[in-house]
Design an enzyme around this catalytic site. Structure first.
Site, mmCIF file in Angstrom:
data_model
loop_
_atom_site.group_PDB
_atom_site.id
_atom_site.type_symbol
_atom_site.label_atom_id
_atom_site.label_comp_id
_atom_site.label_asym_id
_atom_site.label_seq_id
_atom_site.Cartn_x
_atom_site.Cartn_y
_atom_site.Cartn_z
ATOM 1 N N ASP A 7 134.021 72.766 -51.091
ATOM 2 C CA ASP A 7 132.956 72.954 -50.016
ATOM 3 C C ASP A 7 131.926 71.928 -50.146
ATOM 4 O O ASP A 7 131.781 71.141 -50.889
ATOM 5 C CB ASP A 7 132.722 74.170 -49.586
ATOM 6 C CG ASP A 7 132.238 75.075 -50.635
ATOM 7 O OD1 ASP A 7 131.505 74.526 -51.431
ATOM 8 O OD2 ASP A 7 132.494 76.417 -50.938
ATOM 9 N N LYS A 9 132.044 73.199 -43.758
ATOM 10 C CA LYS A 9 131.543 73.065 -42.684
ATOM 11 C C LYS A 9 131.689 71.284 -42.173
ATOM 12 O O LYS A 9 131.450 70.748 -43.235
ATOM 13 C CB LYS A 9 130.226 73.371 -41.875
ATOM 14 C CG LYS A 9 130.187 74.761 -41.731
ATOM 15 C CD LYS A 9 128.598 74.953 -41.163
ATOM 16 C CE LYS A 9 128.090 76.333 -41.638
ATOM 17 N NZ LYS A 9 126.705 76.508 -41.785
ATOM 18 N N MET A 40 119.417 80.120 -49.364
ATOM 19 C CA MET A 40 119.823 80.301 -48.110
ATOM 20 C C MET A 40 118.544 80.624 -47.190
ATOM 21 O O MET A 40 119.025 81.485 -46.266
ATOM 22 C CB MET A 40 120.999 81.193 -48.020
ATOM 23 C CG MET A 40 122.196 80.877 -48.704
ATOM 24 S SD MET A 40 123.523 81.866 -48.432
ATOM 25 C CE MET A 40 123.088 83.016 -49.681
HETATM 26 N N1 SAH Z 1 126.660 80.031 -55.633
HETATM 27 C C1 SAH Z 1 125.737 79.070 -55.400
HETATM 28 C C2 SAH Z 1 124.780 79.364 -54.242
HETATM 29 C C3 SAH Z 1 125.378 79.507 -52.926
HETATM 30 S S1 SAH Z 1 124.512 79.993 -51.705
HETATM 31 C C4 SAH Z 1 124.864 78.927 -56.702
HETATM 32 O O1 SAH Z 1 125.015 79.716 -57.623
HETATM 33 O O2 SAH Z 1 124.041 77.889 -56.640
HETATM 34 C C5 SAH Z 1 124.137 78.510 -50.994
HETATM 35 C C6 SAH Z 1 122.612 78.315 -51.335
HETATM 36 O O3 SAH Z 1 122.114 78.034 -52.518
HETATM 37 C C7 SAH Z 1 121.987 77.277 -50.429
HETATM 38 O O4 SAH Z 1 121.470 77.578 -49.273
HETATM 39 C C8 SAH Z 1 120.743 76.762 -51.228
HETATM 40 O O5 SAH Z 1 119.641 77.513 -50.957
HETATM 41 C C9 SAH Z 1 121.146 77.099 -52.449
HETATM 42 N N2 SAH Z 1 121.509 75.532 -52.864
HETATM 43 C C10 SAH Z 1 122.830 75.490 -53.705
HETATM 44 N N3 SAH Z 1 122.657 74.054 -54.195
HETATM 45 C C11 SAH Z 1 121.508 73.360 -53.902
HETATM 46 C C12 SAH Z 1 120.991 72.390 -54.259
HETATM 47 N N4 SAH Z 1 121.664 71.355 -54.708
HETATM 48 N N5 SAH Z 1 119.578 72.262 -53.861
HETATM 49 C C13 SAH Z 1 118.932 73.082 -53.195
HETATM 50 N N6 SAH Z 1 119.521 74.402 -52.985
HETATM 51 C C14 SAH Z 1 120.937 74.415 -53.188
#
Ligand code: SAH
Length: 520
Positions: free
Chosen positions: A36, A58, A172
């Protein structure tokens, strides 16, 4: 039929280097990959060419696949006996709905494996120079979802307790930022508490906004910062002043710049890596490909009579690669060169020889024809073989002949139009490209052909960087403006020149004229 396995693999937060060794191994084996928006796209290059790649995120104007459909897809493909990798941003079990996917596997009796990942909650602040804990400042850390649950502002978050936690990391949470800030302040957290938002952390697009609970909402609005971003609240944010590293302009002058790499596919990777070191996002667009010469007979004959030559001089990595392909086709190997001396015109060519068990007898200090000719000493009466591109003009052959040597220039490969890569024309139309690099005259010609009509107009605001004066001349002859020409005619030299040019763009100077090489 044998049941397949579902691998829930944490892909890390964005930097493709942050996947785990185990995750990468599964990715390389997968029959099906479901990914995704937050999985690093570059990782898909690691997939088998025949692997099925399914995008579940999306798309503009479309919704993401609903979670149930993703679950059914994973289970369905595994039941067909496929090895399924579900690539997930960060860690699968940190706000990643990995639990629901594991649940679906359990319910269907499909075997599954969990490969944890580097979560954005920790790694994204780290790339902004913010340690989520620090002995001096922190003894508690909470990772919190900033997302509304079913429309309810914050589900059942206990803001009184959260306000007591030293470091808070919200995922998020960007659209909910005013609410988060308001609730923390209302629960008694000082308005002076430092806050940082880090967008697209760990990638060349990383963007950081810092402030305090009192002013962060305004600053984020001013910066027009959108999701995805991680929000960090706590004293540790102040350490960025000392620990900032990844997005420091001094160390990564090309940060955030999109740079097109036009060289042949299997040579692009090294250049891309060098660009990444400088902070750029390389956009691979192979404008050329290397193919065997149309007529192999002259090369075959030279190979059959190699002992006639005193020297074989390789002038490019491609020359080495294609020479060995031909040796292989003739059921010979490196021992065919046992009786002659071997020269390489530069360090990359020497490395390519080394990889095939040949230690070059001579590598010039500078990669220009004069240096090679001079370095070879007295060549009167000696016989040289120069395996080269079909159309290449080799000043070296002329110089050697003038010095009394007999030289056979043999076509070892030819350059044909490349295929694949990103849709650079569309990116140019959208103004999304900062620079285009050319590593030989043929990359210029074939690039313009691939982009088609209006290539020159599309390149107007874009920095054009050439590996040396000959390539630059070709580019000018074809109507391009040349902004950067490397002083050292190697890929490394080109990347350095591009980085150095960032502050003084528009400078249209070239190194001194000399023969230049397709050093790769
Ligand atoms: N499982 C993922 C999180 C998924 S929720 C993890 O462990 O990182 C999705 C959220 O992760 C986004 O809304 C944002 O807040 C954060 N996120 C993921 N990758 C990011 C990135 N490269 N830079 C900033 N925020 C990120």
């Amino acid at each position: 039929m044998k049941q397949g396995t579902v691998y829930l693999v944490g892909a890390g937060p964005g930097d493709p280097g942050l996947i785990t060794v185990r995750g990468l191994a599964y990715l390389r084996q997968a029959d099906v990959i479901v990914y995704d928006r937050l999985s690093p796209v570059a990782l898909l290059d690691e997939a088998r060419p025949d692997a099925e790649q399914i995008y579940a995120g999306k798309r503009a104007g479309h919704h993401a696949l609903p979670q149930e459909e993703i679950n059914d897809l994973l289970v369905g493909k595994a039941r067909e006996g496929k090895t399924v990798v579900r690539l997930k941003g960060g860690d699968p079990f940190v706000f990643g709905r990995g639990g629901e996917e594991a649940e679906a596997c359990v319910a269907a009796g499909v075997p599954f494996v969990i490969v944890p990942g580097v979560t954005s909650a920790v790694a994204v602040p780290a790339y902004a120079g913010i340690p989520v804990t620090d002995r001096r400042l922190t003894s508690t850390l909470a990772v919190v979802t900033g997302h509304k649950k079913d429309g309810v502002e914050d589900g059942n978050l206990d803001w009184e307790s959260l306000a007591q936690v030293d470091t808070l990391v919200f995922l998020m949470g960007v659209t909910n930022l005013p609410h988060i800030v308001g609730r923390l302040a209302a629960a008694g957290r000082s308005r002076e508490t430092p806050v940082a938002l880090v967008r697209w952390g760990t990638t060349p697009r990383q963007q950081v906004v810092t402030g305090t609970l009192a002013n962060i909402v305004e600053r984020v609005q001013q910066a027009d910062l959108h999701p995805p971003a991680v929000i960090v609240v706590g004293e540790v944010v102040n350490l960025r002043d000392r620990f900032r590293w990844f997005d420091r302009p001094v160390e990564r002058p090309l940060l955030g710049k999109r740079v097109v790499v036009t060289r042949a596919r299997d040579q692009a990777r090294r250049m891309s890596a060098l660009l990444e070191e400088q902070g750029a996002e390389p956009i691979e667009f192979p404008s050329i490909a290397i193919a065997p010469p149309e007529d192999c007979a002259p090369l075959d004959e030279a190979i059959a009579t190699l002992e006639r030559y005193d020297w074989v001089v390789f002038t490019s990595v491609n020359g080495v690669r294609m020479f060995w392909e031909r040796l292989d086709a003739l059921e010979k190997d490196s021992r065919a060169l046992a009786g002659t001396r071997v020269a390489a015109i530069g360090p990359s060519t020497a490395r390519a020889l080394g990889a095939r068990g040949i230690a070059a007898d001579f590598v010039p200090a500078k990669y220009v024809a004069e240096e090679v000719a001079a370095g070879l000493g007295d060549v009167r009466g000696l016989r040289f073989l120069l395996p080269r591109a079909d159309l290449a003009r080799e000043a070296l052959a002329r110089l050697l002949r003038e010095a009394g040597a007999a030289v056979d220039e043999i076509a070892t490969y030819c350059t044909v139009p490349g295929r694949g890569g990103r849709d650079v024309r569309a990116l140019l139309e959208e103004g999304e490209i900062d620079a285009v690099t050319f590593t030989s005259s043929s990359t210029v010609r074939f690039f313009l052909q691939r982009i088609g009509t209006e290539a020159n107009r599309l390149l107007e605001g874009v920095t054009v960087a050439c590996i040396g004066p000959i390539t630059a001349r070709t580019a000018r002859e074809l109507g391009l403006h040349v902004d950067v020409a490397a002083e050292e005619y190697t890929v490394q030299g080109l990347v350095q020149a591009l980085a150095a040019s960032v502050e003084r763009l528009g400078n249209d100077e070239c190194g001194t004229m000399n023969d230049e090489w397709r050093e790769t």
